[in-house]
Design an enzyme around this catalytic site. Structure first.
Site, PDB file in Angstrom:
ATOM      1  N   LYS A   1       0.857  -1.191   0.000  1.00 47.73           N
ATOM      2  CA  LYS A   1       0.000   0.000   0.000  1.00 47.73           C
ATOM      3  C   LYS A   1       0.879   1.222   0.000  1.00 47.73           C
ATOM      4  O   LYS A   1       2.004   1.209   0.511  1.00 47.73           O
ATOM      5  CB  LYS A   1      -0.886   0.008   1.237  1.00 47.73           C
ATOM      6  CG  LYS A   1      -1.997   1.030   1.223  1.00 47.73           C
ATOM      7  CD  LYS A   1      -3.079   0.696   0.197  1.00 47.73           C
ATOM      8  CE  LYS A   1      -4.394   0.386   0.773  1.00 47.73           C
ATOM      9  NZ  LYS A   1      -5.385  -0.254   0.022  1.00 47.73           N
TER      10      LYS A   1
HETATM   11  N1  GLU Z   1      -7.270  -0.057  -3.449  1.00 49.77           N
HETATM   12  C1  GLU Z   1      -7.990  -1.288  -3.610  1.00 49.77           C
HETATM   13  C2  GLU Z   1      -7.984  -2.068  -2.308  1.00 49.77           C
HETATM   14  O1  GLU Z   1      -7.772  -1.524  -1.237  1.00 49.77           O
HETATM   15  C3  GLU Z   1      -7.501  -2.079  -4.805  1.00 49.77           C
HETATM   16  C4  GLU Z   1      -6.077  -2.499  -4.729  1.00 49.77           C
HETATM   17  C5  GLU Z   1      -5.540  -3.118  -6.024  1.00 49.77           C
HETATM   18  O2  GLU Z   1      -6.301  -3.308  -6.934  1.00 49.77           O
HETATM   19  O3  GLU Z   1      -4.345  -3.374  -6.055  1.00 49.77           O
HETATM   20  O4  GLU Z   1      -8.263  -3.229  -2.297  1.00 49.77           O
END
Ligand code: GLU
Length: 423
Positions: A110
């Site tokens: 993240k």
């Molecule tokens: N931001 C989204 C999540 O928290 C998608 C993450 C992604 O597709 O890598 O799951």
């Protein structure tokens, strides 16, 4: 035995304590407990930007790779004024469990930039995205770390980051991140994928509870990428969505909100907000969507909203977490005492990352799938995963969150055992 970690950051401490709790319950080897309670890599970058008024602001950016045991770390990049390293670490750990439970070949990561996106111009956002992309370039790639949109970011930010990195590397690498616009290497269906997944999970939940969607009322907090499509898909399945919200307030109608009109309202607002919707939507403004008179609640806005101060006033009997971490441990305890059943975030909102996996797979093969194929595959996986966790929880007499965490940890642990710990 190595001392167990604690954090003063609520989101990180919640993630750590839930991990330790689940690890103890399943008797996880203490070596693996130590490894998985730490992130493999955490980087902090500075992002100098010349603002529209000629001044220079230096923003803080982060990228955390919690685990690459199952594959490249995967997870979004958010723009928000509360982003810091601890928050990214908590959310990266959550991504590890999300990808593991979803059965896709990714670890968890993240990232984010600490900024106030509503007060930035398009040009300023572009500069932030490009410089952030350049700073994290050494650690991202389609086989190492694959970013995506998250809170307050979209396909546009992904294009700026991808364009910058592609130019730095002297070659186009569309699969180095996901959530791109359809016109530029994106996938049909990806934009709606998280909301469609949340709604699919909610509808499966109704099925096991023996409820007909036509008789169900729901409140949805947040009308961004997740909340808006959750409300739309629930509505299309027959659910009466009686309350919606965004940062401009909460909107309620006993007869059901006209979701199509809500989409029209945000599309005609310069900042994509519901401001003034009570007039065009023929509904009333209420204090807080979280306390709306509805059987199901879908918190799809941000973390920590159901806490010691708010959880006691919730009227819903069932909660499906669309946002990441919307319930604090105090909130969880209060809701549990009230008998509220909760479907955890990393199961309920995994449609986004499952959809990202489809996009990545298409990019790697140079394929473009029709939307129907994408949606059907997504919904089938979501339904299967919901049933898997539901049955496991029933068999072991566990809450859904604990059952999902244990199932997710197990796969990562099995692979770590196979690969060895020297990653
Ligand atoms: N931001 C989204 C999540 O928290 C998608 C993450 C992604 O597709 O890598 O799951």
């Amino acid at each position: 035995m190595q001392a167990r970690r604690k954090s003063s950051n609520v989101l990180l401490d919640t993630a750590l304590q839930e991990f330790y709790g689940a690890a103890d319950e399943m008797g996880l080897d203490e070596k693996l407990v130590s490894i998985l309670s730490h992130s493999e890599r955490r980087i902090h970058v500075s992002i100098p930007v010349e603002m529209d008024d000629g001044s220079v602001n230096v923003f803080d950016g982060y990228r955390v790779q919690h685990s690459t045991a199952l594959g490249p770390s995967k997870g979004g990049i958010r723009f928000d004024s509360e982003v810091d390293m601890d928050e990214c670490e908590a959310l990266a750990m959550l991504m590890t469990w999300k990808c593991s439970l979803a059965g896709i070949p990714y670890g968890g990561g993240k990232g984010g930039v600490c900024c106030d996106p509503l007060n930035l111009s398009k040009k300023e956002k572009e500069k932030i995205s490009r410089t952030y992309g350049a700073r994290i370039e050494p650690i991202v790639g389609n086989w190492s770390d694959v970013p995506a949109p998250d809170m307050n970011t979209s396909g546009q930010e992904m294009v700026w980051i991808m364009d910058t990195i592609s130019k730095m590397r002297g070659k186009l690498e569309p699969s180095l991140l996901t959530g791109k616009p359809i016109k530029y290497w994106g996938s049909q269906g990806r934009n709606e994928a998280t909301g469609r997944g949340v709604a699919t999970c909610g509808l499966e939940f109704m099925k096991v509870l023996d409820k007909n969607p036509d008789d169900v009322t729901a409140a949805v907090q947040g009308f961004g990428n997740v909340g808006s499509y959750t409300a739309k898909c629930l509505n299309e399945a027959g659910v009466k969505v009686v309350a919606i919200s965004d940062i401009t307030g909460s909107y309620y109608s006993e007869n059901g909100i006209n979701i199509r009109r809500a989409f029209e309202a945000i599309h005609s607002h310069p900042k994509k907000l519901l401001e003034g919707f009570e007039k065009v939507g023929n509904c009333e403004k209420i204090d807080n969507v979280l306390f709306a008179d509805a059987e199901f609640l879908f918190p799809c806005a941000r973390d920590g909203v159901l806490n010691r101060d708010t959880a006691g006033s919730v009227k819903a009997k069932y909660i499906v977490e669309g946002a990441n971490g919307p319930i604090t441990p105090d909130g969880d305890k209060i809701l549990d005492d009230k008998g509220v059943l909760i479907i955890p975030d990393f199961l309920a909102n995994s449609g986004g990352v499952i959809g990202s996996y489809f996009e990545w797979a298409q990019n790697l093969q140079g394929e473009f799938w029709p939307e129907e194929e994408y949606n059907n595959k997504l919904m089938n996986i979501m339904k299967g995963n919901f049933r898997l966790v539901w049955d496991y929880a029933e068999a072991k007499h566990l809450k859904m969150r604990r059952a999902a965490t244990m199932a997710a940890i197990q796969r990562v642990a099995d692979v770590l055992e196979m690969r060895g710990i020297f990653l």
